[in-house]
Each structure stands twice: as structure tokens, then as C-alpha cells.
Enzyme design. Structure first.
Site, PDB file in Angstrom:
ATOM      1  N   TYR A  22     -32.742 -45.230  29.378  1.00  0.00           N
ATOM      2  CA  TYR A  22     -32.628 -43.795  30.628  1.00  0.00           C
ATOM      3  C   TYR A  22     -31.882 -43.304  30.844  1.00  0.00           C
ATOM      4  O   TYR A  22     -32.125 -42.256  30.630  1.00  0.00           O
ATOM      5  CB  TYR A  22     -32.947 -44.619  31.717  1.00  0.00           C
ATOM      6  CG  TYR A  22     -33.754 -43.484  33.280  1.00  0.00           C
ATOM      7  CD1 TYR A  22     -34.654 -43.178  33.457  1.00  0.00           C
ATOM      8  CD2 TYR A  22     -32.155 -43.405  33.750  1.00  0.00           C
ATOM      9  CE1 TYR A  22     -34.520 -41.873  34.668  1.00  0.00           C
ATOM     10  CE2 TYR A  22     -31.791 -42.057  35.159  1.00  0.00           C
ATOM     11  CZ  TYR A  22     -33.838 -41.571  34.924  1.00  0.00           C
ATOM     12  OH  TYR A  22     -33.360 -40.639  36.435  1.00  0.00           O
ATOM     13  N   PRO A  75     -23.766 -33.377  37.025  1.00  0.00           N
ATOM     14  CA  PRO A  75     -24.517 -33.716  37.720  1.00  0.00           C
ATOM     15  C   PRO A  75     -25.195 -34.992  37.333  1.00  0.00           C
ATOM     16  O   PRO A  75     -26.483 -34.763  36.087  1.00  0.00           O
ATOM     17  CB  PRO A  75     -25.096 -33.509  38.601  1.00  0.00           C
ATOM     18  CG  PRO A  75     -25.513 -31.974  37.624  1.00  0.00           C
ATOM     19  CD  PRO A  75     -24.219 -31.766  37.463  1.00  0.00           C
ATOM     20  N   SER A 104     -25.159 -34.598  41.686  1.00  0.00           N
ATOM     21  CA  SER A 104     -26.543 -34.728  42.151  1.00  0.00           C
ATOM     22  C   SER A 104     -27.274 -35.254  43.349  1.00  0.00           C
ATOM     23  O   SER A 104     -26.526 -36.336  44.610  1.00  0.00           O
ATOM     24  CB  SER A 104     -27.804 -36.131  41.179  1.00  0.00           C
ATOM     25  OG  SER A 104     -28.975 -36.308  41.409  1.00  0.00           O
ATOM     26  N   GLN A 124     -26.500 -30.180  42.672  1.00  0.00           N
ATOM     27  CA  GLN A 124     -27.284 -30.196  42.329  1.00  0.00           C
ATOM     28  C   GLN A 124     -28.024 -30.327  43.296  1.00  0.00           C
ATOM     29  O   GLN A 124     -28.412 -31.425  44.383  1.00  0.00           O
ATOM     30  CB  GLN A 124     -27.564 -30.625  40.710  1.00  0.00           C
ATOM     31  CG  GLN A 124     -28.518 -31.106  40.655  1.00  0.00           C
ATOM     32  CD  GLN A 124     -29.772 -31.866  40.866  1.00  0.00           C
ATOM     33  OE1 GLN A 124     -29.202 -33.131  40.979  1.00  0.00           O
ATOM     34  NE2 GLN A 124     -30.658 -31.427  41.137  1.00  0.00           N
ATOM     35  N   TYR A 126     -32.224 -30.074  43.487  1.00  0.00           N
ATOM     36  CA  TYR A 126     -33.606 -30.098  43.789  1.00  0.00           C
ATOM     37  C   TYR A 126     -34.476 -29.686  45.094  1.00  0.00           C
ATOM     38  O   TYR A 126     -34.438 -29.735  45.289  1.00  0.00           O
ATOM     39  CB  TYR A 126     -34.766 -31.525  43.053  1.00  0.00           C
ATOM     40  CG  TYR A 126     -34.344 -32.008  41.748  1.00  0.00           C
ATOM     41  CD1 TYR A 126     -34.804 -31.520  40.633  1.00  0.00           C
ATOM     42  CD2 TYR A 126     -33.362 -33.014  41.916  1.00  0.00           C
ATOM     43  CE1 TYR A 126     -33.828 -31.814  39.422  1.00  0.00           C
ATOM     44  CE2 TYR A 126     -32.823 -33.725  40.738  1.00  0.00           C
ATOM     45  CZ  TYR A 126     -33.614 -33.102  39.476  1.00  0.00           C
ATOM     46  OH  TYR A 126     -32.856 -33.632  38.371  1.00  0.00           O
ATOM     47  N   THR A 152     -31.362 -26.237  40.141  1.00  0.00           N
ATOM     48  CA  THR A 152     -32.126 -26.851  39.373  1.00  0.00           C
ATOM     49  C   THR A 152     -33.750 -26.267  38.673  1.00  0.00           C
ATOM     50  O   THR A 152     -34.410 -26.446  39.841  1.00  0.00           O
ATOM     51  CB  THR A 152     -32.567 -28.638  39.118  1.00  0.00           C
ATOM     52  OG1 THR A 152     -31.111 -29.419  38.750  1.00  0.00           O
ATOM     53  CG2 THR A 152     -33.060 -29.191  37.596  1.00  0.00           C
ATOM     54  N   LYS A 216     -29.671 -23.555  37.604  1.00  0.00           N
ATOM     55  CA  LYS A 216     -29.211 -24.378  36.384  1.00  0.00           C
ATOM     56  C   LYS A 216     -30.639 -25.263  35.531  1.00  0.00           C
ATOM     57  O   LYS A 216     -31.618 -24.752  36.315  1.00  0.00           O
ATOM     58  CB  LYS A 216     -28.534 -25.846  37.158  1.00  0.00           C
ATOM     59  CG  LYS A 216     -28.890 -26.734  35.821  1.00  0.00           C
ATOM     60  CD  LYS A 216     -27.920 -28.411  35.951  1.00  0.00           C
ATOM     61  CE  LYS A 216     -27.597 -29.438  35.376  1.00  0.00           C
ATOM     62  NZ  LYS A 216     -29.156 -30.088  34.247  1.00  0.00           N
ATOM     63  N   SER A 238     -28.932 -24.532  30.109  1.00  0.00           N
ATOM     64  CA  SER A 238     -29.334 -26.190  29.904  1.00  0.00           C
ATOM     65  C   SER A 238     -31.008 -25.959  30.187  1.00  0.00           C
ATOM     66  O   SER A 238     -31.500 -25.154  30.149  1.00  0.00           O
ATOM     67  CB  SER A 238     -28.782 -26.956  31.295  1.00  0.00           C
ATOM     68  OG  SER A 238     -28.898 -28.065  31.129  1.00  0.00           O
ATOM     69  N   HIS A 240     -31.299 -29.621  30.661  1.00  0.00           N
ATOM     70  CA  HIS A 240     -31.780 -31.101  31.104  1.00  0.00           C
ATOM     71  C   HIS A 240     -31.702 -31.618  30.190  1.00  0.00           C
ATOM     72  O   HIS A 240     -32.368 -32.965  30.217  1.00  0.00           O
ATOM     73  CB  HIS A 240     -33.326 -30.727  31.431  1.00  0.00           C
ATOM     74  CG  HIS A 240     -33.311 -31.214  32.631  1.00  0.00           C
ATOM     75  ND1 HIS A 240     -33.630 -30.770  34.204  1.00  0.00           N
ATOM     76  CD2 HIS A 240     -32.731 -32.784  33.313  1.00  0.00           C
ATOM     77  CE1 HIS A 240     -33.183 -31.865  35.784  1.00  0.00           C
ATOM     78  NE2 HIS A 240     -32.289 -33.193  34.606  1.00  0.00           N
ATOM     79  N   ARG A 243     -34.697 -33.077  28.700  1.00  0.00           N
ATOM     80  CA  ARG A 243     -35.595 -34.101  29.193  1.00  0.00           C
ATOM     81  C   ARG A 243     -36.482 -32.845  30.260  1.00  0.00           C
ATOM     82  O   ARG A 243     -37.255 -34.054  30.465  1.00  0.00           O
ATOM     83  CB  ARG A 243     -35.229 -34.630  30.079  1.00  0.00           C
ATOM     84  CG  ARG A 243     -33.677 -35.614  29.451  1.00  0.00           C
ATOM     85  CD  ARG A 243     -32.369 -36.325  30.673  1.00  0.00           C
ATOM     86  NE  ARG A 243     -33.378 -37.198  31.633  1.00  0.00           N
ATOM     87  CZ  ARG A 243     -33.540 -38.087  31.403  1.00  0.00           C
ATOM     88  NH1 ARG A 243     -32.962 -39.389  30.384  1.00  0.00           N
ATOM     89  NH2 ARG A 243     -34.177 -40.039  32.414  1.00  0.00           N
ATOM     90  N   GLY A 273     -25.297 -29.697  27.348  1.00  0.00           N
ATOM     91  CA  GLY A 273     -26.204 -30.127  26.776  1.00  0.00           C
ATOM     92  C   GLY A 273     -25.946 -30.788  25.061  1.00  0.00           C
ATOM     93  O   GLY A 273     -25.201 -28.774  24.393  1.00  0.00           O
ATOM     94  N   GLY A 274     -25.758 -31.653  24.897  1.00  0.00           N
ATOM     95  CA  GLY A 274     -24.940 -32.498  23.735  1.00  0.00           C
ATOM     96  C   GLY A 274     -23.171 -31.766  22.758  1.00  0.00           C
ATOM     97  O   GLY A 274     -22.962 -31.761  22.236  1.00  0.00           O
ATOM     98  N   ILE A 275     -22.035 -31.609  24.343  1.00  0.00           N
ATOM     99  CA  ILE A 275     -21.240 -30.721  23.622  1.00  0.00           C
ATOM    100  C   ILE A 275     -19.940 -32.683  23.735  1.00  0.00           C
ATOM    101  O   ILE A 275     -20.699 -33.369  24.592  1.00  0.00           O
ATOM    102  CB  ILE A 275     -20.433 -29.760  25.079  1.00  0.00           C
ATOM    103  CG1 ILE A 275     -21.451 -28.984  24.930  1.00  0.00           C
ATOM    104  CG2 ILE A 275     -18.918 -29.847  24.599  1.00  0.00           C
ATOM    105  CD1 ILE A 275     -21.125 -28.058  26.257  1.00  0.00           C
TER     106      ILE A 275
END
Length: 346
Positions: A22, A75, A104, A124, A126, A152, A216, A238, A240, A243, A273-275
Site C-alpha cells: 500500500y 502527509p 493527513s 492536508q 480532502y 488535495t 496540492k 504533485s 499524488h 497514485r 514525488g520521487g525526490i
């Protein structure tokens, strides 16, 4: 091997398989999640020489909060699977590095407990179909000392995951998420993500909380400008973590367009992302980001070494950034400019 490079494998040995899957998985075919780090690796630097770099300065501010380095923690949910103290342990580790942690809205720890740690934190959120749920989350976060709201915006529906075994929801015991709502008080439909949002929601969030609002999930310059015009204090470039919409462009490729669109505004730019390296942080800052977020590495560090692991992750990235800053011939992160790298890769 760098300590950071071995974190995921070490965490996989400690986590239930479904939880590890996950944390690491992307949506659908996993294209975006697979491309994230490679996109940062594709940049090439154009360093200055014969500059005095006997001292360098990594400090900056993020929405007015001073931090020792421009690396923040993103988050993420399910943190109590990584460490029994979950978000409290994460916040403590971030605080020891004098940075900022994102929390989150699905957190498994109350906002009050997180706020009591004393680390600066951003909520963060939703926005869900039952707006009352969102309002209760916002009010609880404000009461607990949140310093900003991170909307988000890329999740009108949750990206499809292709599990090759039991899902995390089948193996994790109850009570691991949504600690800031009474269990069973709301139905699944009410908790569904709102799919009718417009830029007006930025002002609604700001008015309710009195806090700066960041958006975001931004990958386009025109969307960044719409957010800025609607009052956003910042945007987070971002996808996400790969995802949501699979095949979305890497964030490393999106930052230049967003920076160009927001030139001349006061809207701050962040990216995740990917850092994974100090050189990645260097590239992001040179392209126009004020700071970066790390997500999965912080989960791996929390799993492997708890709060001290999170602190080490941030300080190791800071040490790498210090080294890279000297080699590129710039004394302060605030002085990094796009001409220091080739944005198209090799």
C-alpha cells in the site's frame, strides 16, 4: 550503499506485506510512480566555479515559518502501521530537524496529540461529499494549532489500485485512520471525495480557518494561476505519488511551467514525488520551488528507526544538499536559479 537507499528494503522486512504494498504502490499500471525519480535524475547541472562557498545557508521560510532546510515531510496515512506512535513519532522526528510536517486528514492520531508535540504542521484536507465532516476536521485542526491547510485537489475519485494480494483494508485492524472522527458516525457515501470542487473552495477554506491555503496536485501552469488568482498562498506540484491518474507527467517536468505561470506573484511553490537525493532537492529549488516534500522515504525511515530515523532522513538529505550547493557554486538556497541546470535532460 547510502542509508537512504536501503530504507525501503529494511522497512519491507518489518511491515505486513499488504501495508508495504500500500505504501509503495501507484495506480493502475504504475507508470507514474516508476518514472518519478528517473525524471529528477535526468536533469544536468551547469555549475559556477571560482565562487566562495566556504559557508552555505540551507535555511528558508515556508509560509513564514523558519526551517533549517527546505525539505518537509508530506502527509501520509496509516502511519501507526509504521510506528505504534504514528503521527506523533513522525512529528517528533521532523521537529528535531526543525522542519514542517504535513498531517493527513485520514490520520490515525488526533490532531490535538500531534499539535502537542510542538512541531509546525499543516493539515492536508480532502473536501468530502458531506461538507460537515470537512468543517469538523478543519475546526479540530485549527484548535490543535495547524499553521496551514493543504487542499488535495487531484482526487475527485480515488485512483484505481491493482492489488496482487489481500488489500491493506483486509489486514489492518480498525482504528488506524480517521482518528478525528467518531467511528461509525458517518456513512461511506458521506466520506466520499467531493467531485464538484472549483477554485471557490480555496476562499471557503481560508475563511473558515483563517489559515493560508495551499493546493496540492497541480501539474499545469494555467491551473496554478487559477489557484493563485483564487487566493492560494501556495501550490504543491504533485501527482499524488503516482497514485491517481496513471501516466500523469512527472513532477520534475511540471515545475518549470508552474514557476513561469506564477512569476511575479507571492504564491509559493512546493513539489513532491520521487525526490530521493540532495541533488534532486537542488534541482527543484533551482527550478523555482521554495521547498520539497518527501513522503514514502519518511514512512520507510519511521518504520525502520522511528522518530530518530525521520530526523536522520531529513538531515542526511540536508547534508547532501549542502554538498551539492557548494559544488554548484551557490552559497544560499535562495540564490539558486534555473540557468544552473538543463531542464530538458540529456
Amino acid at each position: 550503499m547510502r542509508w537512504i537507499d536501503g530504507l525501503e528494503a529494511a522497512a519491507a522486512d518489518k511491515l505486513p506485506e499488504a501495508v508495504h504494498r500500500y505504501f509503495r504502490q501507484g495506480s493502475s499500471g504504475g507508470i507514474s510512480v516508476a518514472e518519478a525519480t528517473a525524471a529528477w535524475n535526468a536533469y544536468r547541472f551547469r555549475p559556477h566555479v571560482l565562487t566562495d562557498v566556504s559557508t552555505v545557508d540551507l535555511t528558508t521560510t515556508v509560509l513564514g515559518t523558519p526551517v533549517d532546510l527546505p525539505v518537509l515531510v508530506a502527509p501520509t496515512t496509516m502511519q501507526r502501521q509504521a510506528d505504534p506512535d504514528g503521527e506523533v513519532a513522525m512529528a517528533a522526528g521532523v521537529g528535531a530537524a526543525n522542519s514542517v510536517v504535513g498531517v493527513s486528514s485520514n490520520a490515525g492520531t488526533t490532531f490535538a496529540a500531534i499539535g502537542a508535540v510542538g512541531t509546525p504542521w499543516w493539515l492536508q484536507i480532502y473536501v468530502v461529499k458531506n461538507r460537515d465532516i470537512t468543517l469538523r476536521m478543519l475546526d479540530a485542526a485549527v484548535a490543535a494549532g495547524a499553521r496551514a491547510v493543504v487542499l488535495t485537489a487531484d482526487t475527485p475519485v480515488v485512483g484505481r489500485k491493482e492489488d496482487d494480494g489481500p488489500s491493506v483494508w483486509e489486514v489492518v485492524p480498525p482504528g488506524q485512520i480517521l482518528a478525528n472522527l467518531e467511528e461509525g458516525e458517518y456513512g461511506e457515501d458521506e466520506l466520499g471525495k467531493a467531485d464538484d470542487l472549483t477554485p471557490d473552495v480555496i476562499g471557503w477554506l481560508a475563511e473558515r480557518t483563517g489559515l493560508p491555503v495551499l493546493v496540492k496536485g497541480v501539474l499545469r501552469g494555467d491551473d496554478a494561476k487559477r489557484c493563485s488568482d483564487a487566493g492560494a498562498a501556495g501550490v504543491i506540484v504533485s501527482n499524488h505519488g503516482g497514485r491517481q491518474l496513471d501516466g500523469s507527467i512527472p513532477t520534475a517536468r511540471a515545475v518549470p511551467e508552474v514557476a513561469a505561470a506564477l512569476a511575479g506573484t507571492t504564491t509559493e511553490i512546493y513539489v513532491d514525488g520521487g525526490i530521493r537525493r540532495g541533488e534532486h532537492v537542488l534541482a527543484a529549488l533551482a527550478l523555482g520551488a521554495r521547498a520539497v516534500f518527501v513522503g514514502r522515504p519518511a514512512l520507510w525511515a519511521l518504520t525502520v528507526e522511528g522518530s530518530p530515523g525521520v530526523t536522520r532522513l531529513l538531515t542526511d538529505l540536508g547534508d547532501e544538499l549542502d554538498h551539492a550547493l557548494r559544488l554548484i557554486g551557490t552559497r544560499r538556497v535562495a540564490d539558486l536559479t534555473p540557468d544552473l541546470l538543463i531542464t530538458g535532460g540529456v
